[in-house]
Design a protein around this motif. Sequence first.
Motif, PDB file in Angstrom:
ATOM      1  N   UNK A  11       0.972  -1.315   0.158  1.00  0.00           N
ATOM      2  CA  UNK A  11       0.028   0.020   0.029  1.00  0.00           C
ATOM      3  C   UNK A  11       0.886   1.462   0.160  1.00  0.00           C
ATOM      4  N   UNK A  12       1.979   1.220   1.000  1.00  0.00           N
ATOM      5  CA  UNK A  12       2.917   2.349   0.695  1.00  0.00           C
ATOM      6  C   UNK A  12       3.318   2.732  -0.614  1.00  0.00           C
ATOM      7  N   UNK A  13       3.793   1.635  -1.047  1.00  0.00           N
ATOM      8  CA  UNK A  13       4.452   1.903  -2.505  1.00  0.00           C
ATOM      9  C   UNK A  13       3.462   2.485  -3.679  1.00  0.00           C
ATOM     10  N   UNK A  14       2.400   1.827  -3.391  1.00  0.00           N
ATOM     11  CA  UNK A  14       1.327   2.363  -4.568  1.00  0.00           C
ATOM     12  C   UNK A  14       0.861   3.880  -4.186  1.00  0.00           C
ATOM     13  N   UNK A  15       0.809   4.093  -2.997  1.00  0.00           N
ATOM     14  CA  UNK A  15       0.542   5.443  -2.251  1.00  0.00           C
ATOM     15  C   UNK A  15       1.734   6.542  -2.803  1.00  0.00           C
ATOM     16  N   UNK A  16       3.045   5.970  -2.719  1.00  0.00           N
ATOM     17  CA  UNK A  16       4.188   6.843  -3.197  1.00  0.00           C
ATOM     18  C   UNK A  16       3.832   6.878  -4.916  1.00  0.00           C
ATOM     19  N   UNK A  19       1.326   9.405  -5.608  1.00  0.00           N
ATOM     20  CA  UNK A  19       1.744  10.983  -5.223  1.00  0.00           C
ATOM     21  C   UNK A  19       2.321  11.454  -6.459  1.00  0.00           C
ATOM     22  N   UNK A  20       3.201  10.739  -7.101  1.00  0.00           N
ATOM     23  CA  UNK A  20       4.071  11.192  -8.413  1.00  0.00           C
ATOM     24  C   UNK A  20       3.154  11.374  -9.472  1.00  0.00           C
ATOM     25  N   UNK A  21       2.247  10.333  -9.653  1.00  0.00           N
ATOM     26  CA  UNK A  21       1.346  10.868 -10.741  1.00  0.00           C
ATOM     27  C   UNK A  21       0.482  11.825 -10.497  1.00  0.00           C
ATOM     28  N   UNK A  22       0.013  12.227  -9.265  1.00  0.00           N
ATOM     29  CA  UNK A  22      -0.641  13.378  -9.184  1.00  0.00           C
ATOM     30  C   UNK A  22       0.067  14.685  -9.440  1.00  0.00           C
ATOM     31  N   UNK A  23       1.355  14.554  -9.094  1.00  0.00           N
ATOM     32  CA  UNK A  23       2.106  15.874  -9.036  1.00  0.00           C
ATOM     33  C   UNK A  23       2.394  16.032 -10.647  1.00  0.00           C
ATOM     34  N   UNK A  24       2.535  14.843 -11.263  1.00  0.00           N
ATOM     35  CA  UNK A  24       2.712  14.985 -12.889  1.00  0.00           C
ATOM     36  C   UNK A  24       1.387  15.676 -13.499  1.00  0.00           C
ATOM     37  N   UNK A  25       0.363  15.206 -12.850  1.00  0.00           N
ATOM     38  CA  UNK A  25      -0.804  15.834 -13.678  1.00  0.00           C
ATOM     39  C   UNK A  25      -1.129  17.406 -13.502  1.00  0.00           C
ATOM     40  N   UNK A  26      -0.634  17.622 -12.137  1.00  0.00           N
ATOM     41  CA  UNK A  26      -0.526  19.063 -11.899  1.00  0.00           C
ATOM     42  C   UNK A  26       0.354  19.805 -12.717  1.00  0.00           C
ATOM     43  N   UNK A 250      -4.103  11.641 -14.595  1.00  0.00           N
ATOM     44  CA  UNK A 250      -5.291  11.682 -13.837  1.00  0.00           C
ATOM     45  C   UNK A 250      -5.822  10.298 -13.623  1.00  0.00           C
ATOM     46  N   UNK A 251      -5.906   9.363 -14.847  1.00  0.00           N
ATOM     47  CA  UNK A 251      -6.421   8.159 -14.662  1.00  0.00           C
ATOM     48  C   UNK A 251      -5.526   7.449 -13.961  1.00  0.00           C
ATOM     49  N   UNK A 252      -4.115   7.476 -14.026  1.00  0.00           N
ATOM     50  CA  UNK A 252      -3.250   6.571 -13.185  1.00  0.00           C
ATOM     51  C   UNK A 252      -3.454   6.796 -11.709  1.00  0.00           C
ATOM     52  N   UNK A 253      -3.744   8.231 -11.617  1.00  0.00           N
ATOM     53  CA  UNK A 253      -3.885   8.576 -10.136  1.00  0.00           C
ATOM     54  C   UNK A 253      -5.334   7.824  -9.565  1.00  0.00           C
ATOM     55  N   UNK A 254      -6.352   8.032 -10.190  1.00  0.00           N
ATOM     56  CA  UNK A 254      -7.165   7.152 -10.012  1.00  0.00           C
ATOM     57  C   UNK A 254      -7.388   5.707  -9.690  1.00  0.00           C
ATOM     58  N   UNK A 255      -6.610   5.124 -10.787  1.00  0.00           N
ATOM     59  CA  UNK A 255      -6.498   3.710 -10.444  1.00  0.00           C
ATOM     60  C   UNK A 255      -5.596   3.270  -9.328  1.00  0.00           C
ATOM     61  N   UNK A 256      -4.612   4.154  -9.162  1.00  0.00           N
ATOM     62  CA  UNK A 256      -3.935   3.905  -7.931  1.00  0.00           C
ATOM     63  C   UNK A 256      -4.790   3.906  -6.581  1.00  0.00           C
ATOM     64  N   UNK A 257      -5.638   4.880  -6.664  1.00  0.00           N
ATOM     65  CA  UNK A 257      -6.687   5.126  -5.508  1.00  0.00           C
ATOM     66  C   UNK A 257      -7.481   3.597  -5.426  1.00  0.00           C
ATOM     67  N   UNK A 258      -7.991   3.034  -6.516  1.00  0.00           N
ATOM     68  CA  UNK A 258      -8.807   1.916  -6.397  1.00  0.00           C
ATOM     69  C   UNK A 258      -7.958   0.512  -5.980  1.00  0.00           C
TER      70      UNK A 258
END
Lengths: 290, 142
Positions: A11-16, A19-26, A250-258
Amino acid sequence: MPTLLDFRRHIRSVKNTQQITRAMKFVAAARLRRAQEAALAARPYAKELMRVLRSTISRIAEPHHPLLARRPEEKVLALVLTGERGLAGAFNTNLLRRANEFFRANKGRELSIIPLGKKGRDALRKAGFNLIAEYINVLSRVEFATVREISNLVSDLYSQGQVDSVYVIFSEFKTVMSANLTVEKLLPVDPARVREGSEEPSSAHVDYIYEQTEEQLLDRLLPRYVESQVQRAMLESSAAEHAARMTAMESATTNAGDVIETLTLHMNKVRQAAITKEIIEIVSGASTTV
Amino acid sequence: MLPESMELIIVTPTRQLVRTGAREVTLPGANGYLGILPGHAPLMTELGIGELTFRGTGQTELSVIRGFAEVLPDRVTVLAETAELAAEIDLERAEAAKARAQKRLAAGDPNIDWDRAGVALQRALIRIQVARKYRSVPANSH
């Protein structure tokens, strides 16, 4: 059976990653905004230039200019605009597929390519195409000096007869979710295409006093026109790349959430199973001792 | 009757600089400076390297480097390759460019591109001229 600790690590690794994909999205969103602003800022010039060129060209019965000269298309040059980087979904793949279609359609002609963007350069070089020049790191931020350099290069190649036509293959920014794969003929300039779409017919029939002759003016206007076409393609492609990356991230971030959700559920089940097992052991242990 | 003012639009490939009403515009035409008043006959010209001034609410100066201008009775459209408002010009950079160009021209190297060095010098000089004028006479005080 994975242990509780394995789940926590996963879980920790997916969370990391998330975070990266979310930053890249912004980052992509910010760059997209900048690219759109640049495209918007370039529009008034392109519009006015088009109007002046149209009115000049319609005044000359038989316009002659090296950039208007039509020849049988034996040697074809293609400007291929791809992304500078990956992680943009199918952006580069789609564009390269469209480019390949174009190359197949022009089989039998002598084909040369100028890639703009690192991804296209790498792919086309690997495929063994004839790259006569390459421009990389020019699309994440479009500078007018680069636009001019590229326009001058292709105009010279064309005027000197080293190529018989020049095409631009690029992704046209439509919406954040979609881009149009576009193939446009850059050279020779088609006077008919310049003349059409005249939204202000009134000014085209004004009798101007010309400080220079129409031919001289045309000679100066056509290179500017080529520049503005190249600039437009570059700005569109740049905006489309950032938009594609934004959507992909964006979709990578959502997938990571799932994934995190599923993993957390499993983890809780495993934890609950362990607790239940312990209780059963205590209960059964207690019943035997009583 | 002639109109009192005309619309002035100044655009470059990267931005729109000016869109305003003007009562008088002076353009650096390729064959010499042109003074334009409202109601001017339609005219089309290439631009050289020079200073563009216009009077609207105050007087504004710009450096203009090549391009085209279209004059209509009620509108002047300037398509400049490069244009900068006097207030934006980086005087130090222009001075440095001038020194560089002069050095190149004075060195007497037969291999230099005379046209390019000459144009570079001209650009720098016009930027300096416009910037100086702006600094000695603050904008909107004519």
